[in-house]
Design an enzyme around this catalytic site. Structure first.
Site, short mmCIF file in Angstrom:
data_model
loop_
_atom_site.label_atom_id
_atom_site.label_comp_id
_atom_site.label_asym_id
_atom_site.label_seq_id
_atom_site.Cartn_x
_atom_site.Cartn_y
_atom_site.Cartn_z
N GLU A 25 43.90 36.52 47.99
CA GLU A 25 43.53 37.79 47.37
C GLU A 25 43.27 38.87 48.43
OE1 GLU A 25 39.59 38.87 46.29
OE2 GLU A 25 38.89 36.79 46.36
N LYS A 159 29.92 32.82 43.68
CA LYS A 159 28.98 33.38 44.64
C LYS A 159 27.54 33.16 44.19
CE LYS A 159 31.35 37.27 44.80
NZ LYS A 159 32.76 36.95 44.59
N1 PSU Z 1 34.75 36.29 47.07
C1 PSU Z 1 34.31 36.75 48.25
N2 PSU Z 1 34.22 38.09 48.41
C2 PSU Z 1 34.63 38.96 47.44
C3 PSU Z 1 35.11 38.46 46.20
C4 PSU Z 1 35.14 37.12 46.07
O1 PSU Z 1 33.98 35.97 49.13
O2 PSU Z 1 34.58 40.15 47.66
C5 PSU Z 1 35.63 39.37 45.12
C6 PSU Z 1 36.77 38.63 44.42
O3 PSU Z 1 37.90 39.46 44.47
C7 PSU Z 1 36.29 38.43 43.00
C8 PSU Z 1 35.49 39.68 42.82
O4 PSU Z 1 37.34 38.31 42.09
O5 PSU Z 1 34.75 39.74 44.07
C9 PSU Z 1 34.62 39.61 41.61
O6 PSU Z 1 34.22 40.89 41.25
P1 PSU Z 1 33.50 41.16 39.85
O7 PSU Z 1 32.20 40.41 39.95
O8 PSU Z 1 33.32 42.65 39.78
O9 PSU Z 1 34.42 40.61 38.79
#
Ligand code: PSU
Ligand code: MN
Length: 302
Positions: A25, A159
């Protein structure tokens, strides 16, 4: 109508040769880590995938097309740019239609990987149910994507800034297999053990690949989450992080941060509050996920 997909020369060659490809990603580059560590990490992750016998395909939107695999110059442009949109399922088409520059989250990367015929994807941690979701309704689109799109995602769990019990409940409701790799516990991103048992455990990449293929044979939509713990030497104990996560969350609430801004804000504050340790751990776990994803991708070739 042809798809707005552009394969990099490396990825096109791997496709022609029928060799393993691992999707990566780009939101982790633009919204998850500061420059220049973001571009350095992206390069190291790509090298790790190659060293493990697969071709990396970092995915991003530029110039009205979905790039499946980025050149080094494109990676640098993306990592330095400040106007990059964070693209999830909802934003992908509009960004393409307007010629904008966008980084793909887990959800959008799964969609693009699947369009390109790539079945395995490595990242850091997926999005999930945020703390306080009963008030904010903040649940990442990543969870629904795992239920809809047939890509196996290798991550170090969700996370730890998230509500992990609720995240596992939603994944169960959506019928997403959550497979711990190498241990019974569901990992918590920067820490190996969330204190929660993972619903499934498979230690052999060949079996994870077989389970992916079996879902397709059964006609079940959606992918799998492979929860791969951070290496022991790189982990930050959960007890060290808990008060810092609570502080970052309180600040996010006090600042009225909502929507797409929540995850980047929390990650940035954790970076500051741990004096950079969260970033070192994040880099170590992504590299580890790249290795496991490459092995699964090789087994999926048959
Ligand atoms: N994992 C990481 N750092 C990130 C992300 C994931 O170590 O920045 C990103 C990924 O792209 C994930 C997104 O899909 O954060 C999730 O964002 P939200 O909670 O707004 O859906
Ligand atoms: Mn959200």
């Amino acid at each position: 109508m042809t798809l707005p997909l552009t394969l990099s020369p490396d990825v096109a060659k791997a496709r022609a040769d029928g060799t393993a490809i691992v999707a990566l990603e780009s939101t982790i580059i633009t919204h998850g880590m500061p420059y220049p560590q973001n571009v350095e990490t992206a390069r190291r992750v790509e090298a790790e995938v190659r060293a493990s016998g697969a071709t990396p395909a970092t995915i991003a939107v530029m110039d009205g097309t979905i790039h499946i695999g980025l050149t080094d110059a494109q990676l640098e442009t993306l990592a330095k740019a400040t106007n990059v949109a964070k693209l999830s399922r909802a934003d992908l088409a509009a960004c393409l239609a307007t010629g904008g520059i966008g980084a793909t989250t887990v959800a959008a990367t799964m969609i693009c990987a699947h369009l390109a015929g790539i079945a395995v994807f490595a990242t850091g941690g997926i999005g999930g149910v945020h703390k306080g979701a009963q008030e904010s309704f903040d649940i990442s689109a990543d969870l629904h994507e795992l239920a809809a799109t047939p890509v196996t995602v290798v991550a170090a769990g969700a996370k730890a800034i998230l509500d992990l019990p609720k995240t596992l409940e939603v994944l169960e409701t959506l019928g997403v297999p959550v497979i711990a790799h190498g241990q019974p516990a569901f990992p918590a991103f920067w820490s190996r053990d969330s204190g929660l048992a993972a619903p499934l455990r498979l230690d052999d990449p060949a079996q994870i690949a077989a389970a992916h293929a079996m879902r397709a044979r059964l006609g079940l939509p959606g992918g799998q989450l492979v929860a791969n713990p951070i290496p022991v030497e790189a982990e930050i104990p959960a007890a060290t992080l808990a008060p810092l996560i609570a502080q970052a969350q309180a600040e996010a609430d006090a600042h009225g941060i909502t929507g797409k801004g929540v995850t980047p804000f929390l990650l940035q504050r954790l970076f500051e509050l741990t004096e950079g340790n969260s970033l070192s751990a994040n880099i170590a776990l992504v590299l580890n996920n790249a290795r496991v994803a490459a092995r699964i991708a090789q087994h999926l070739l048959g």
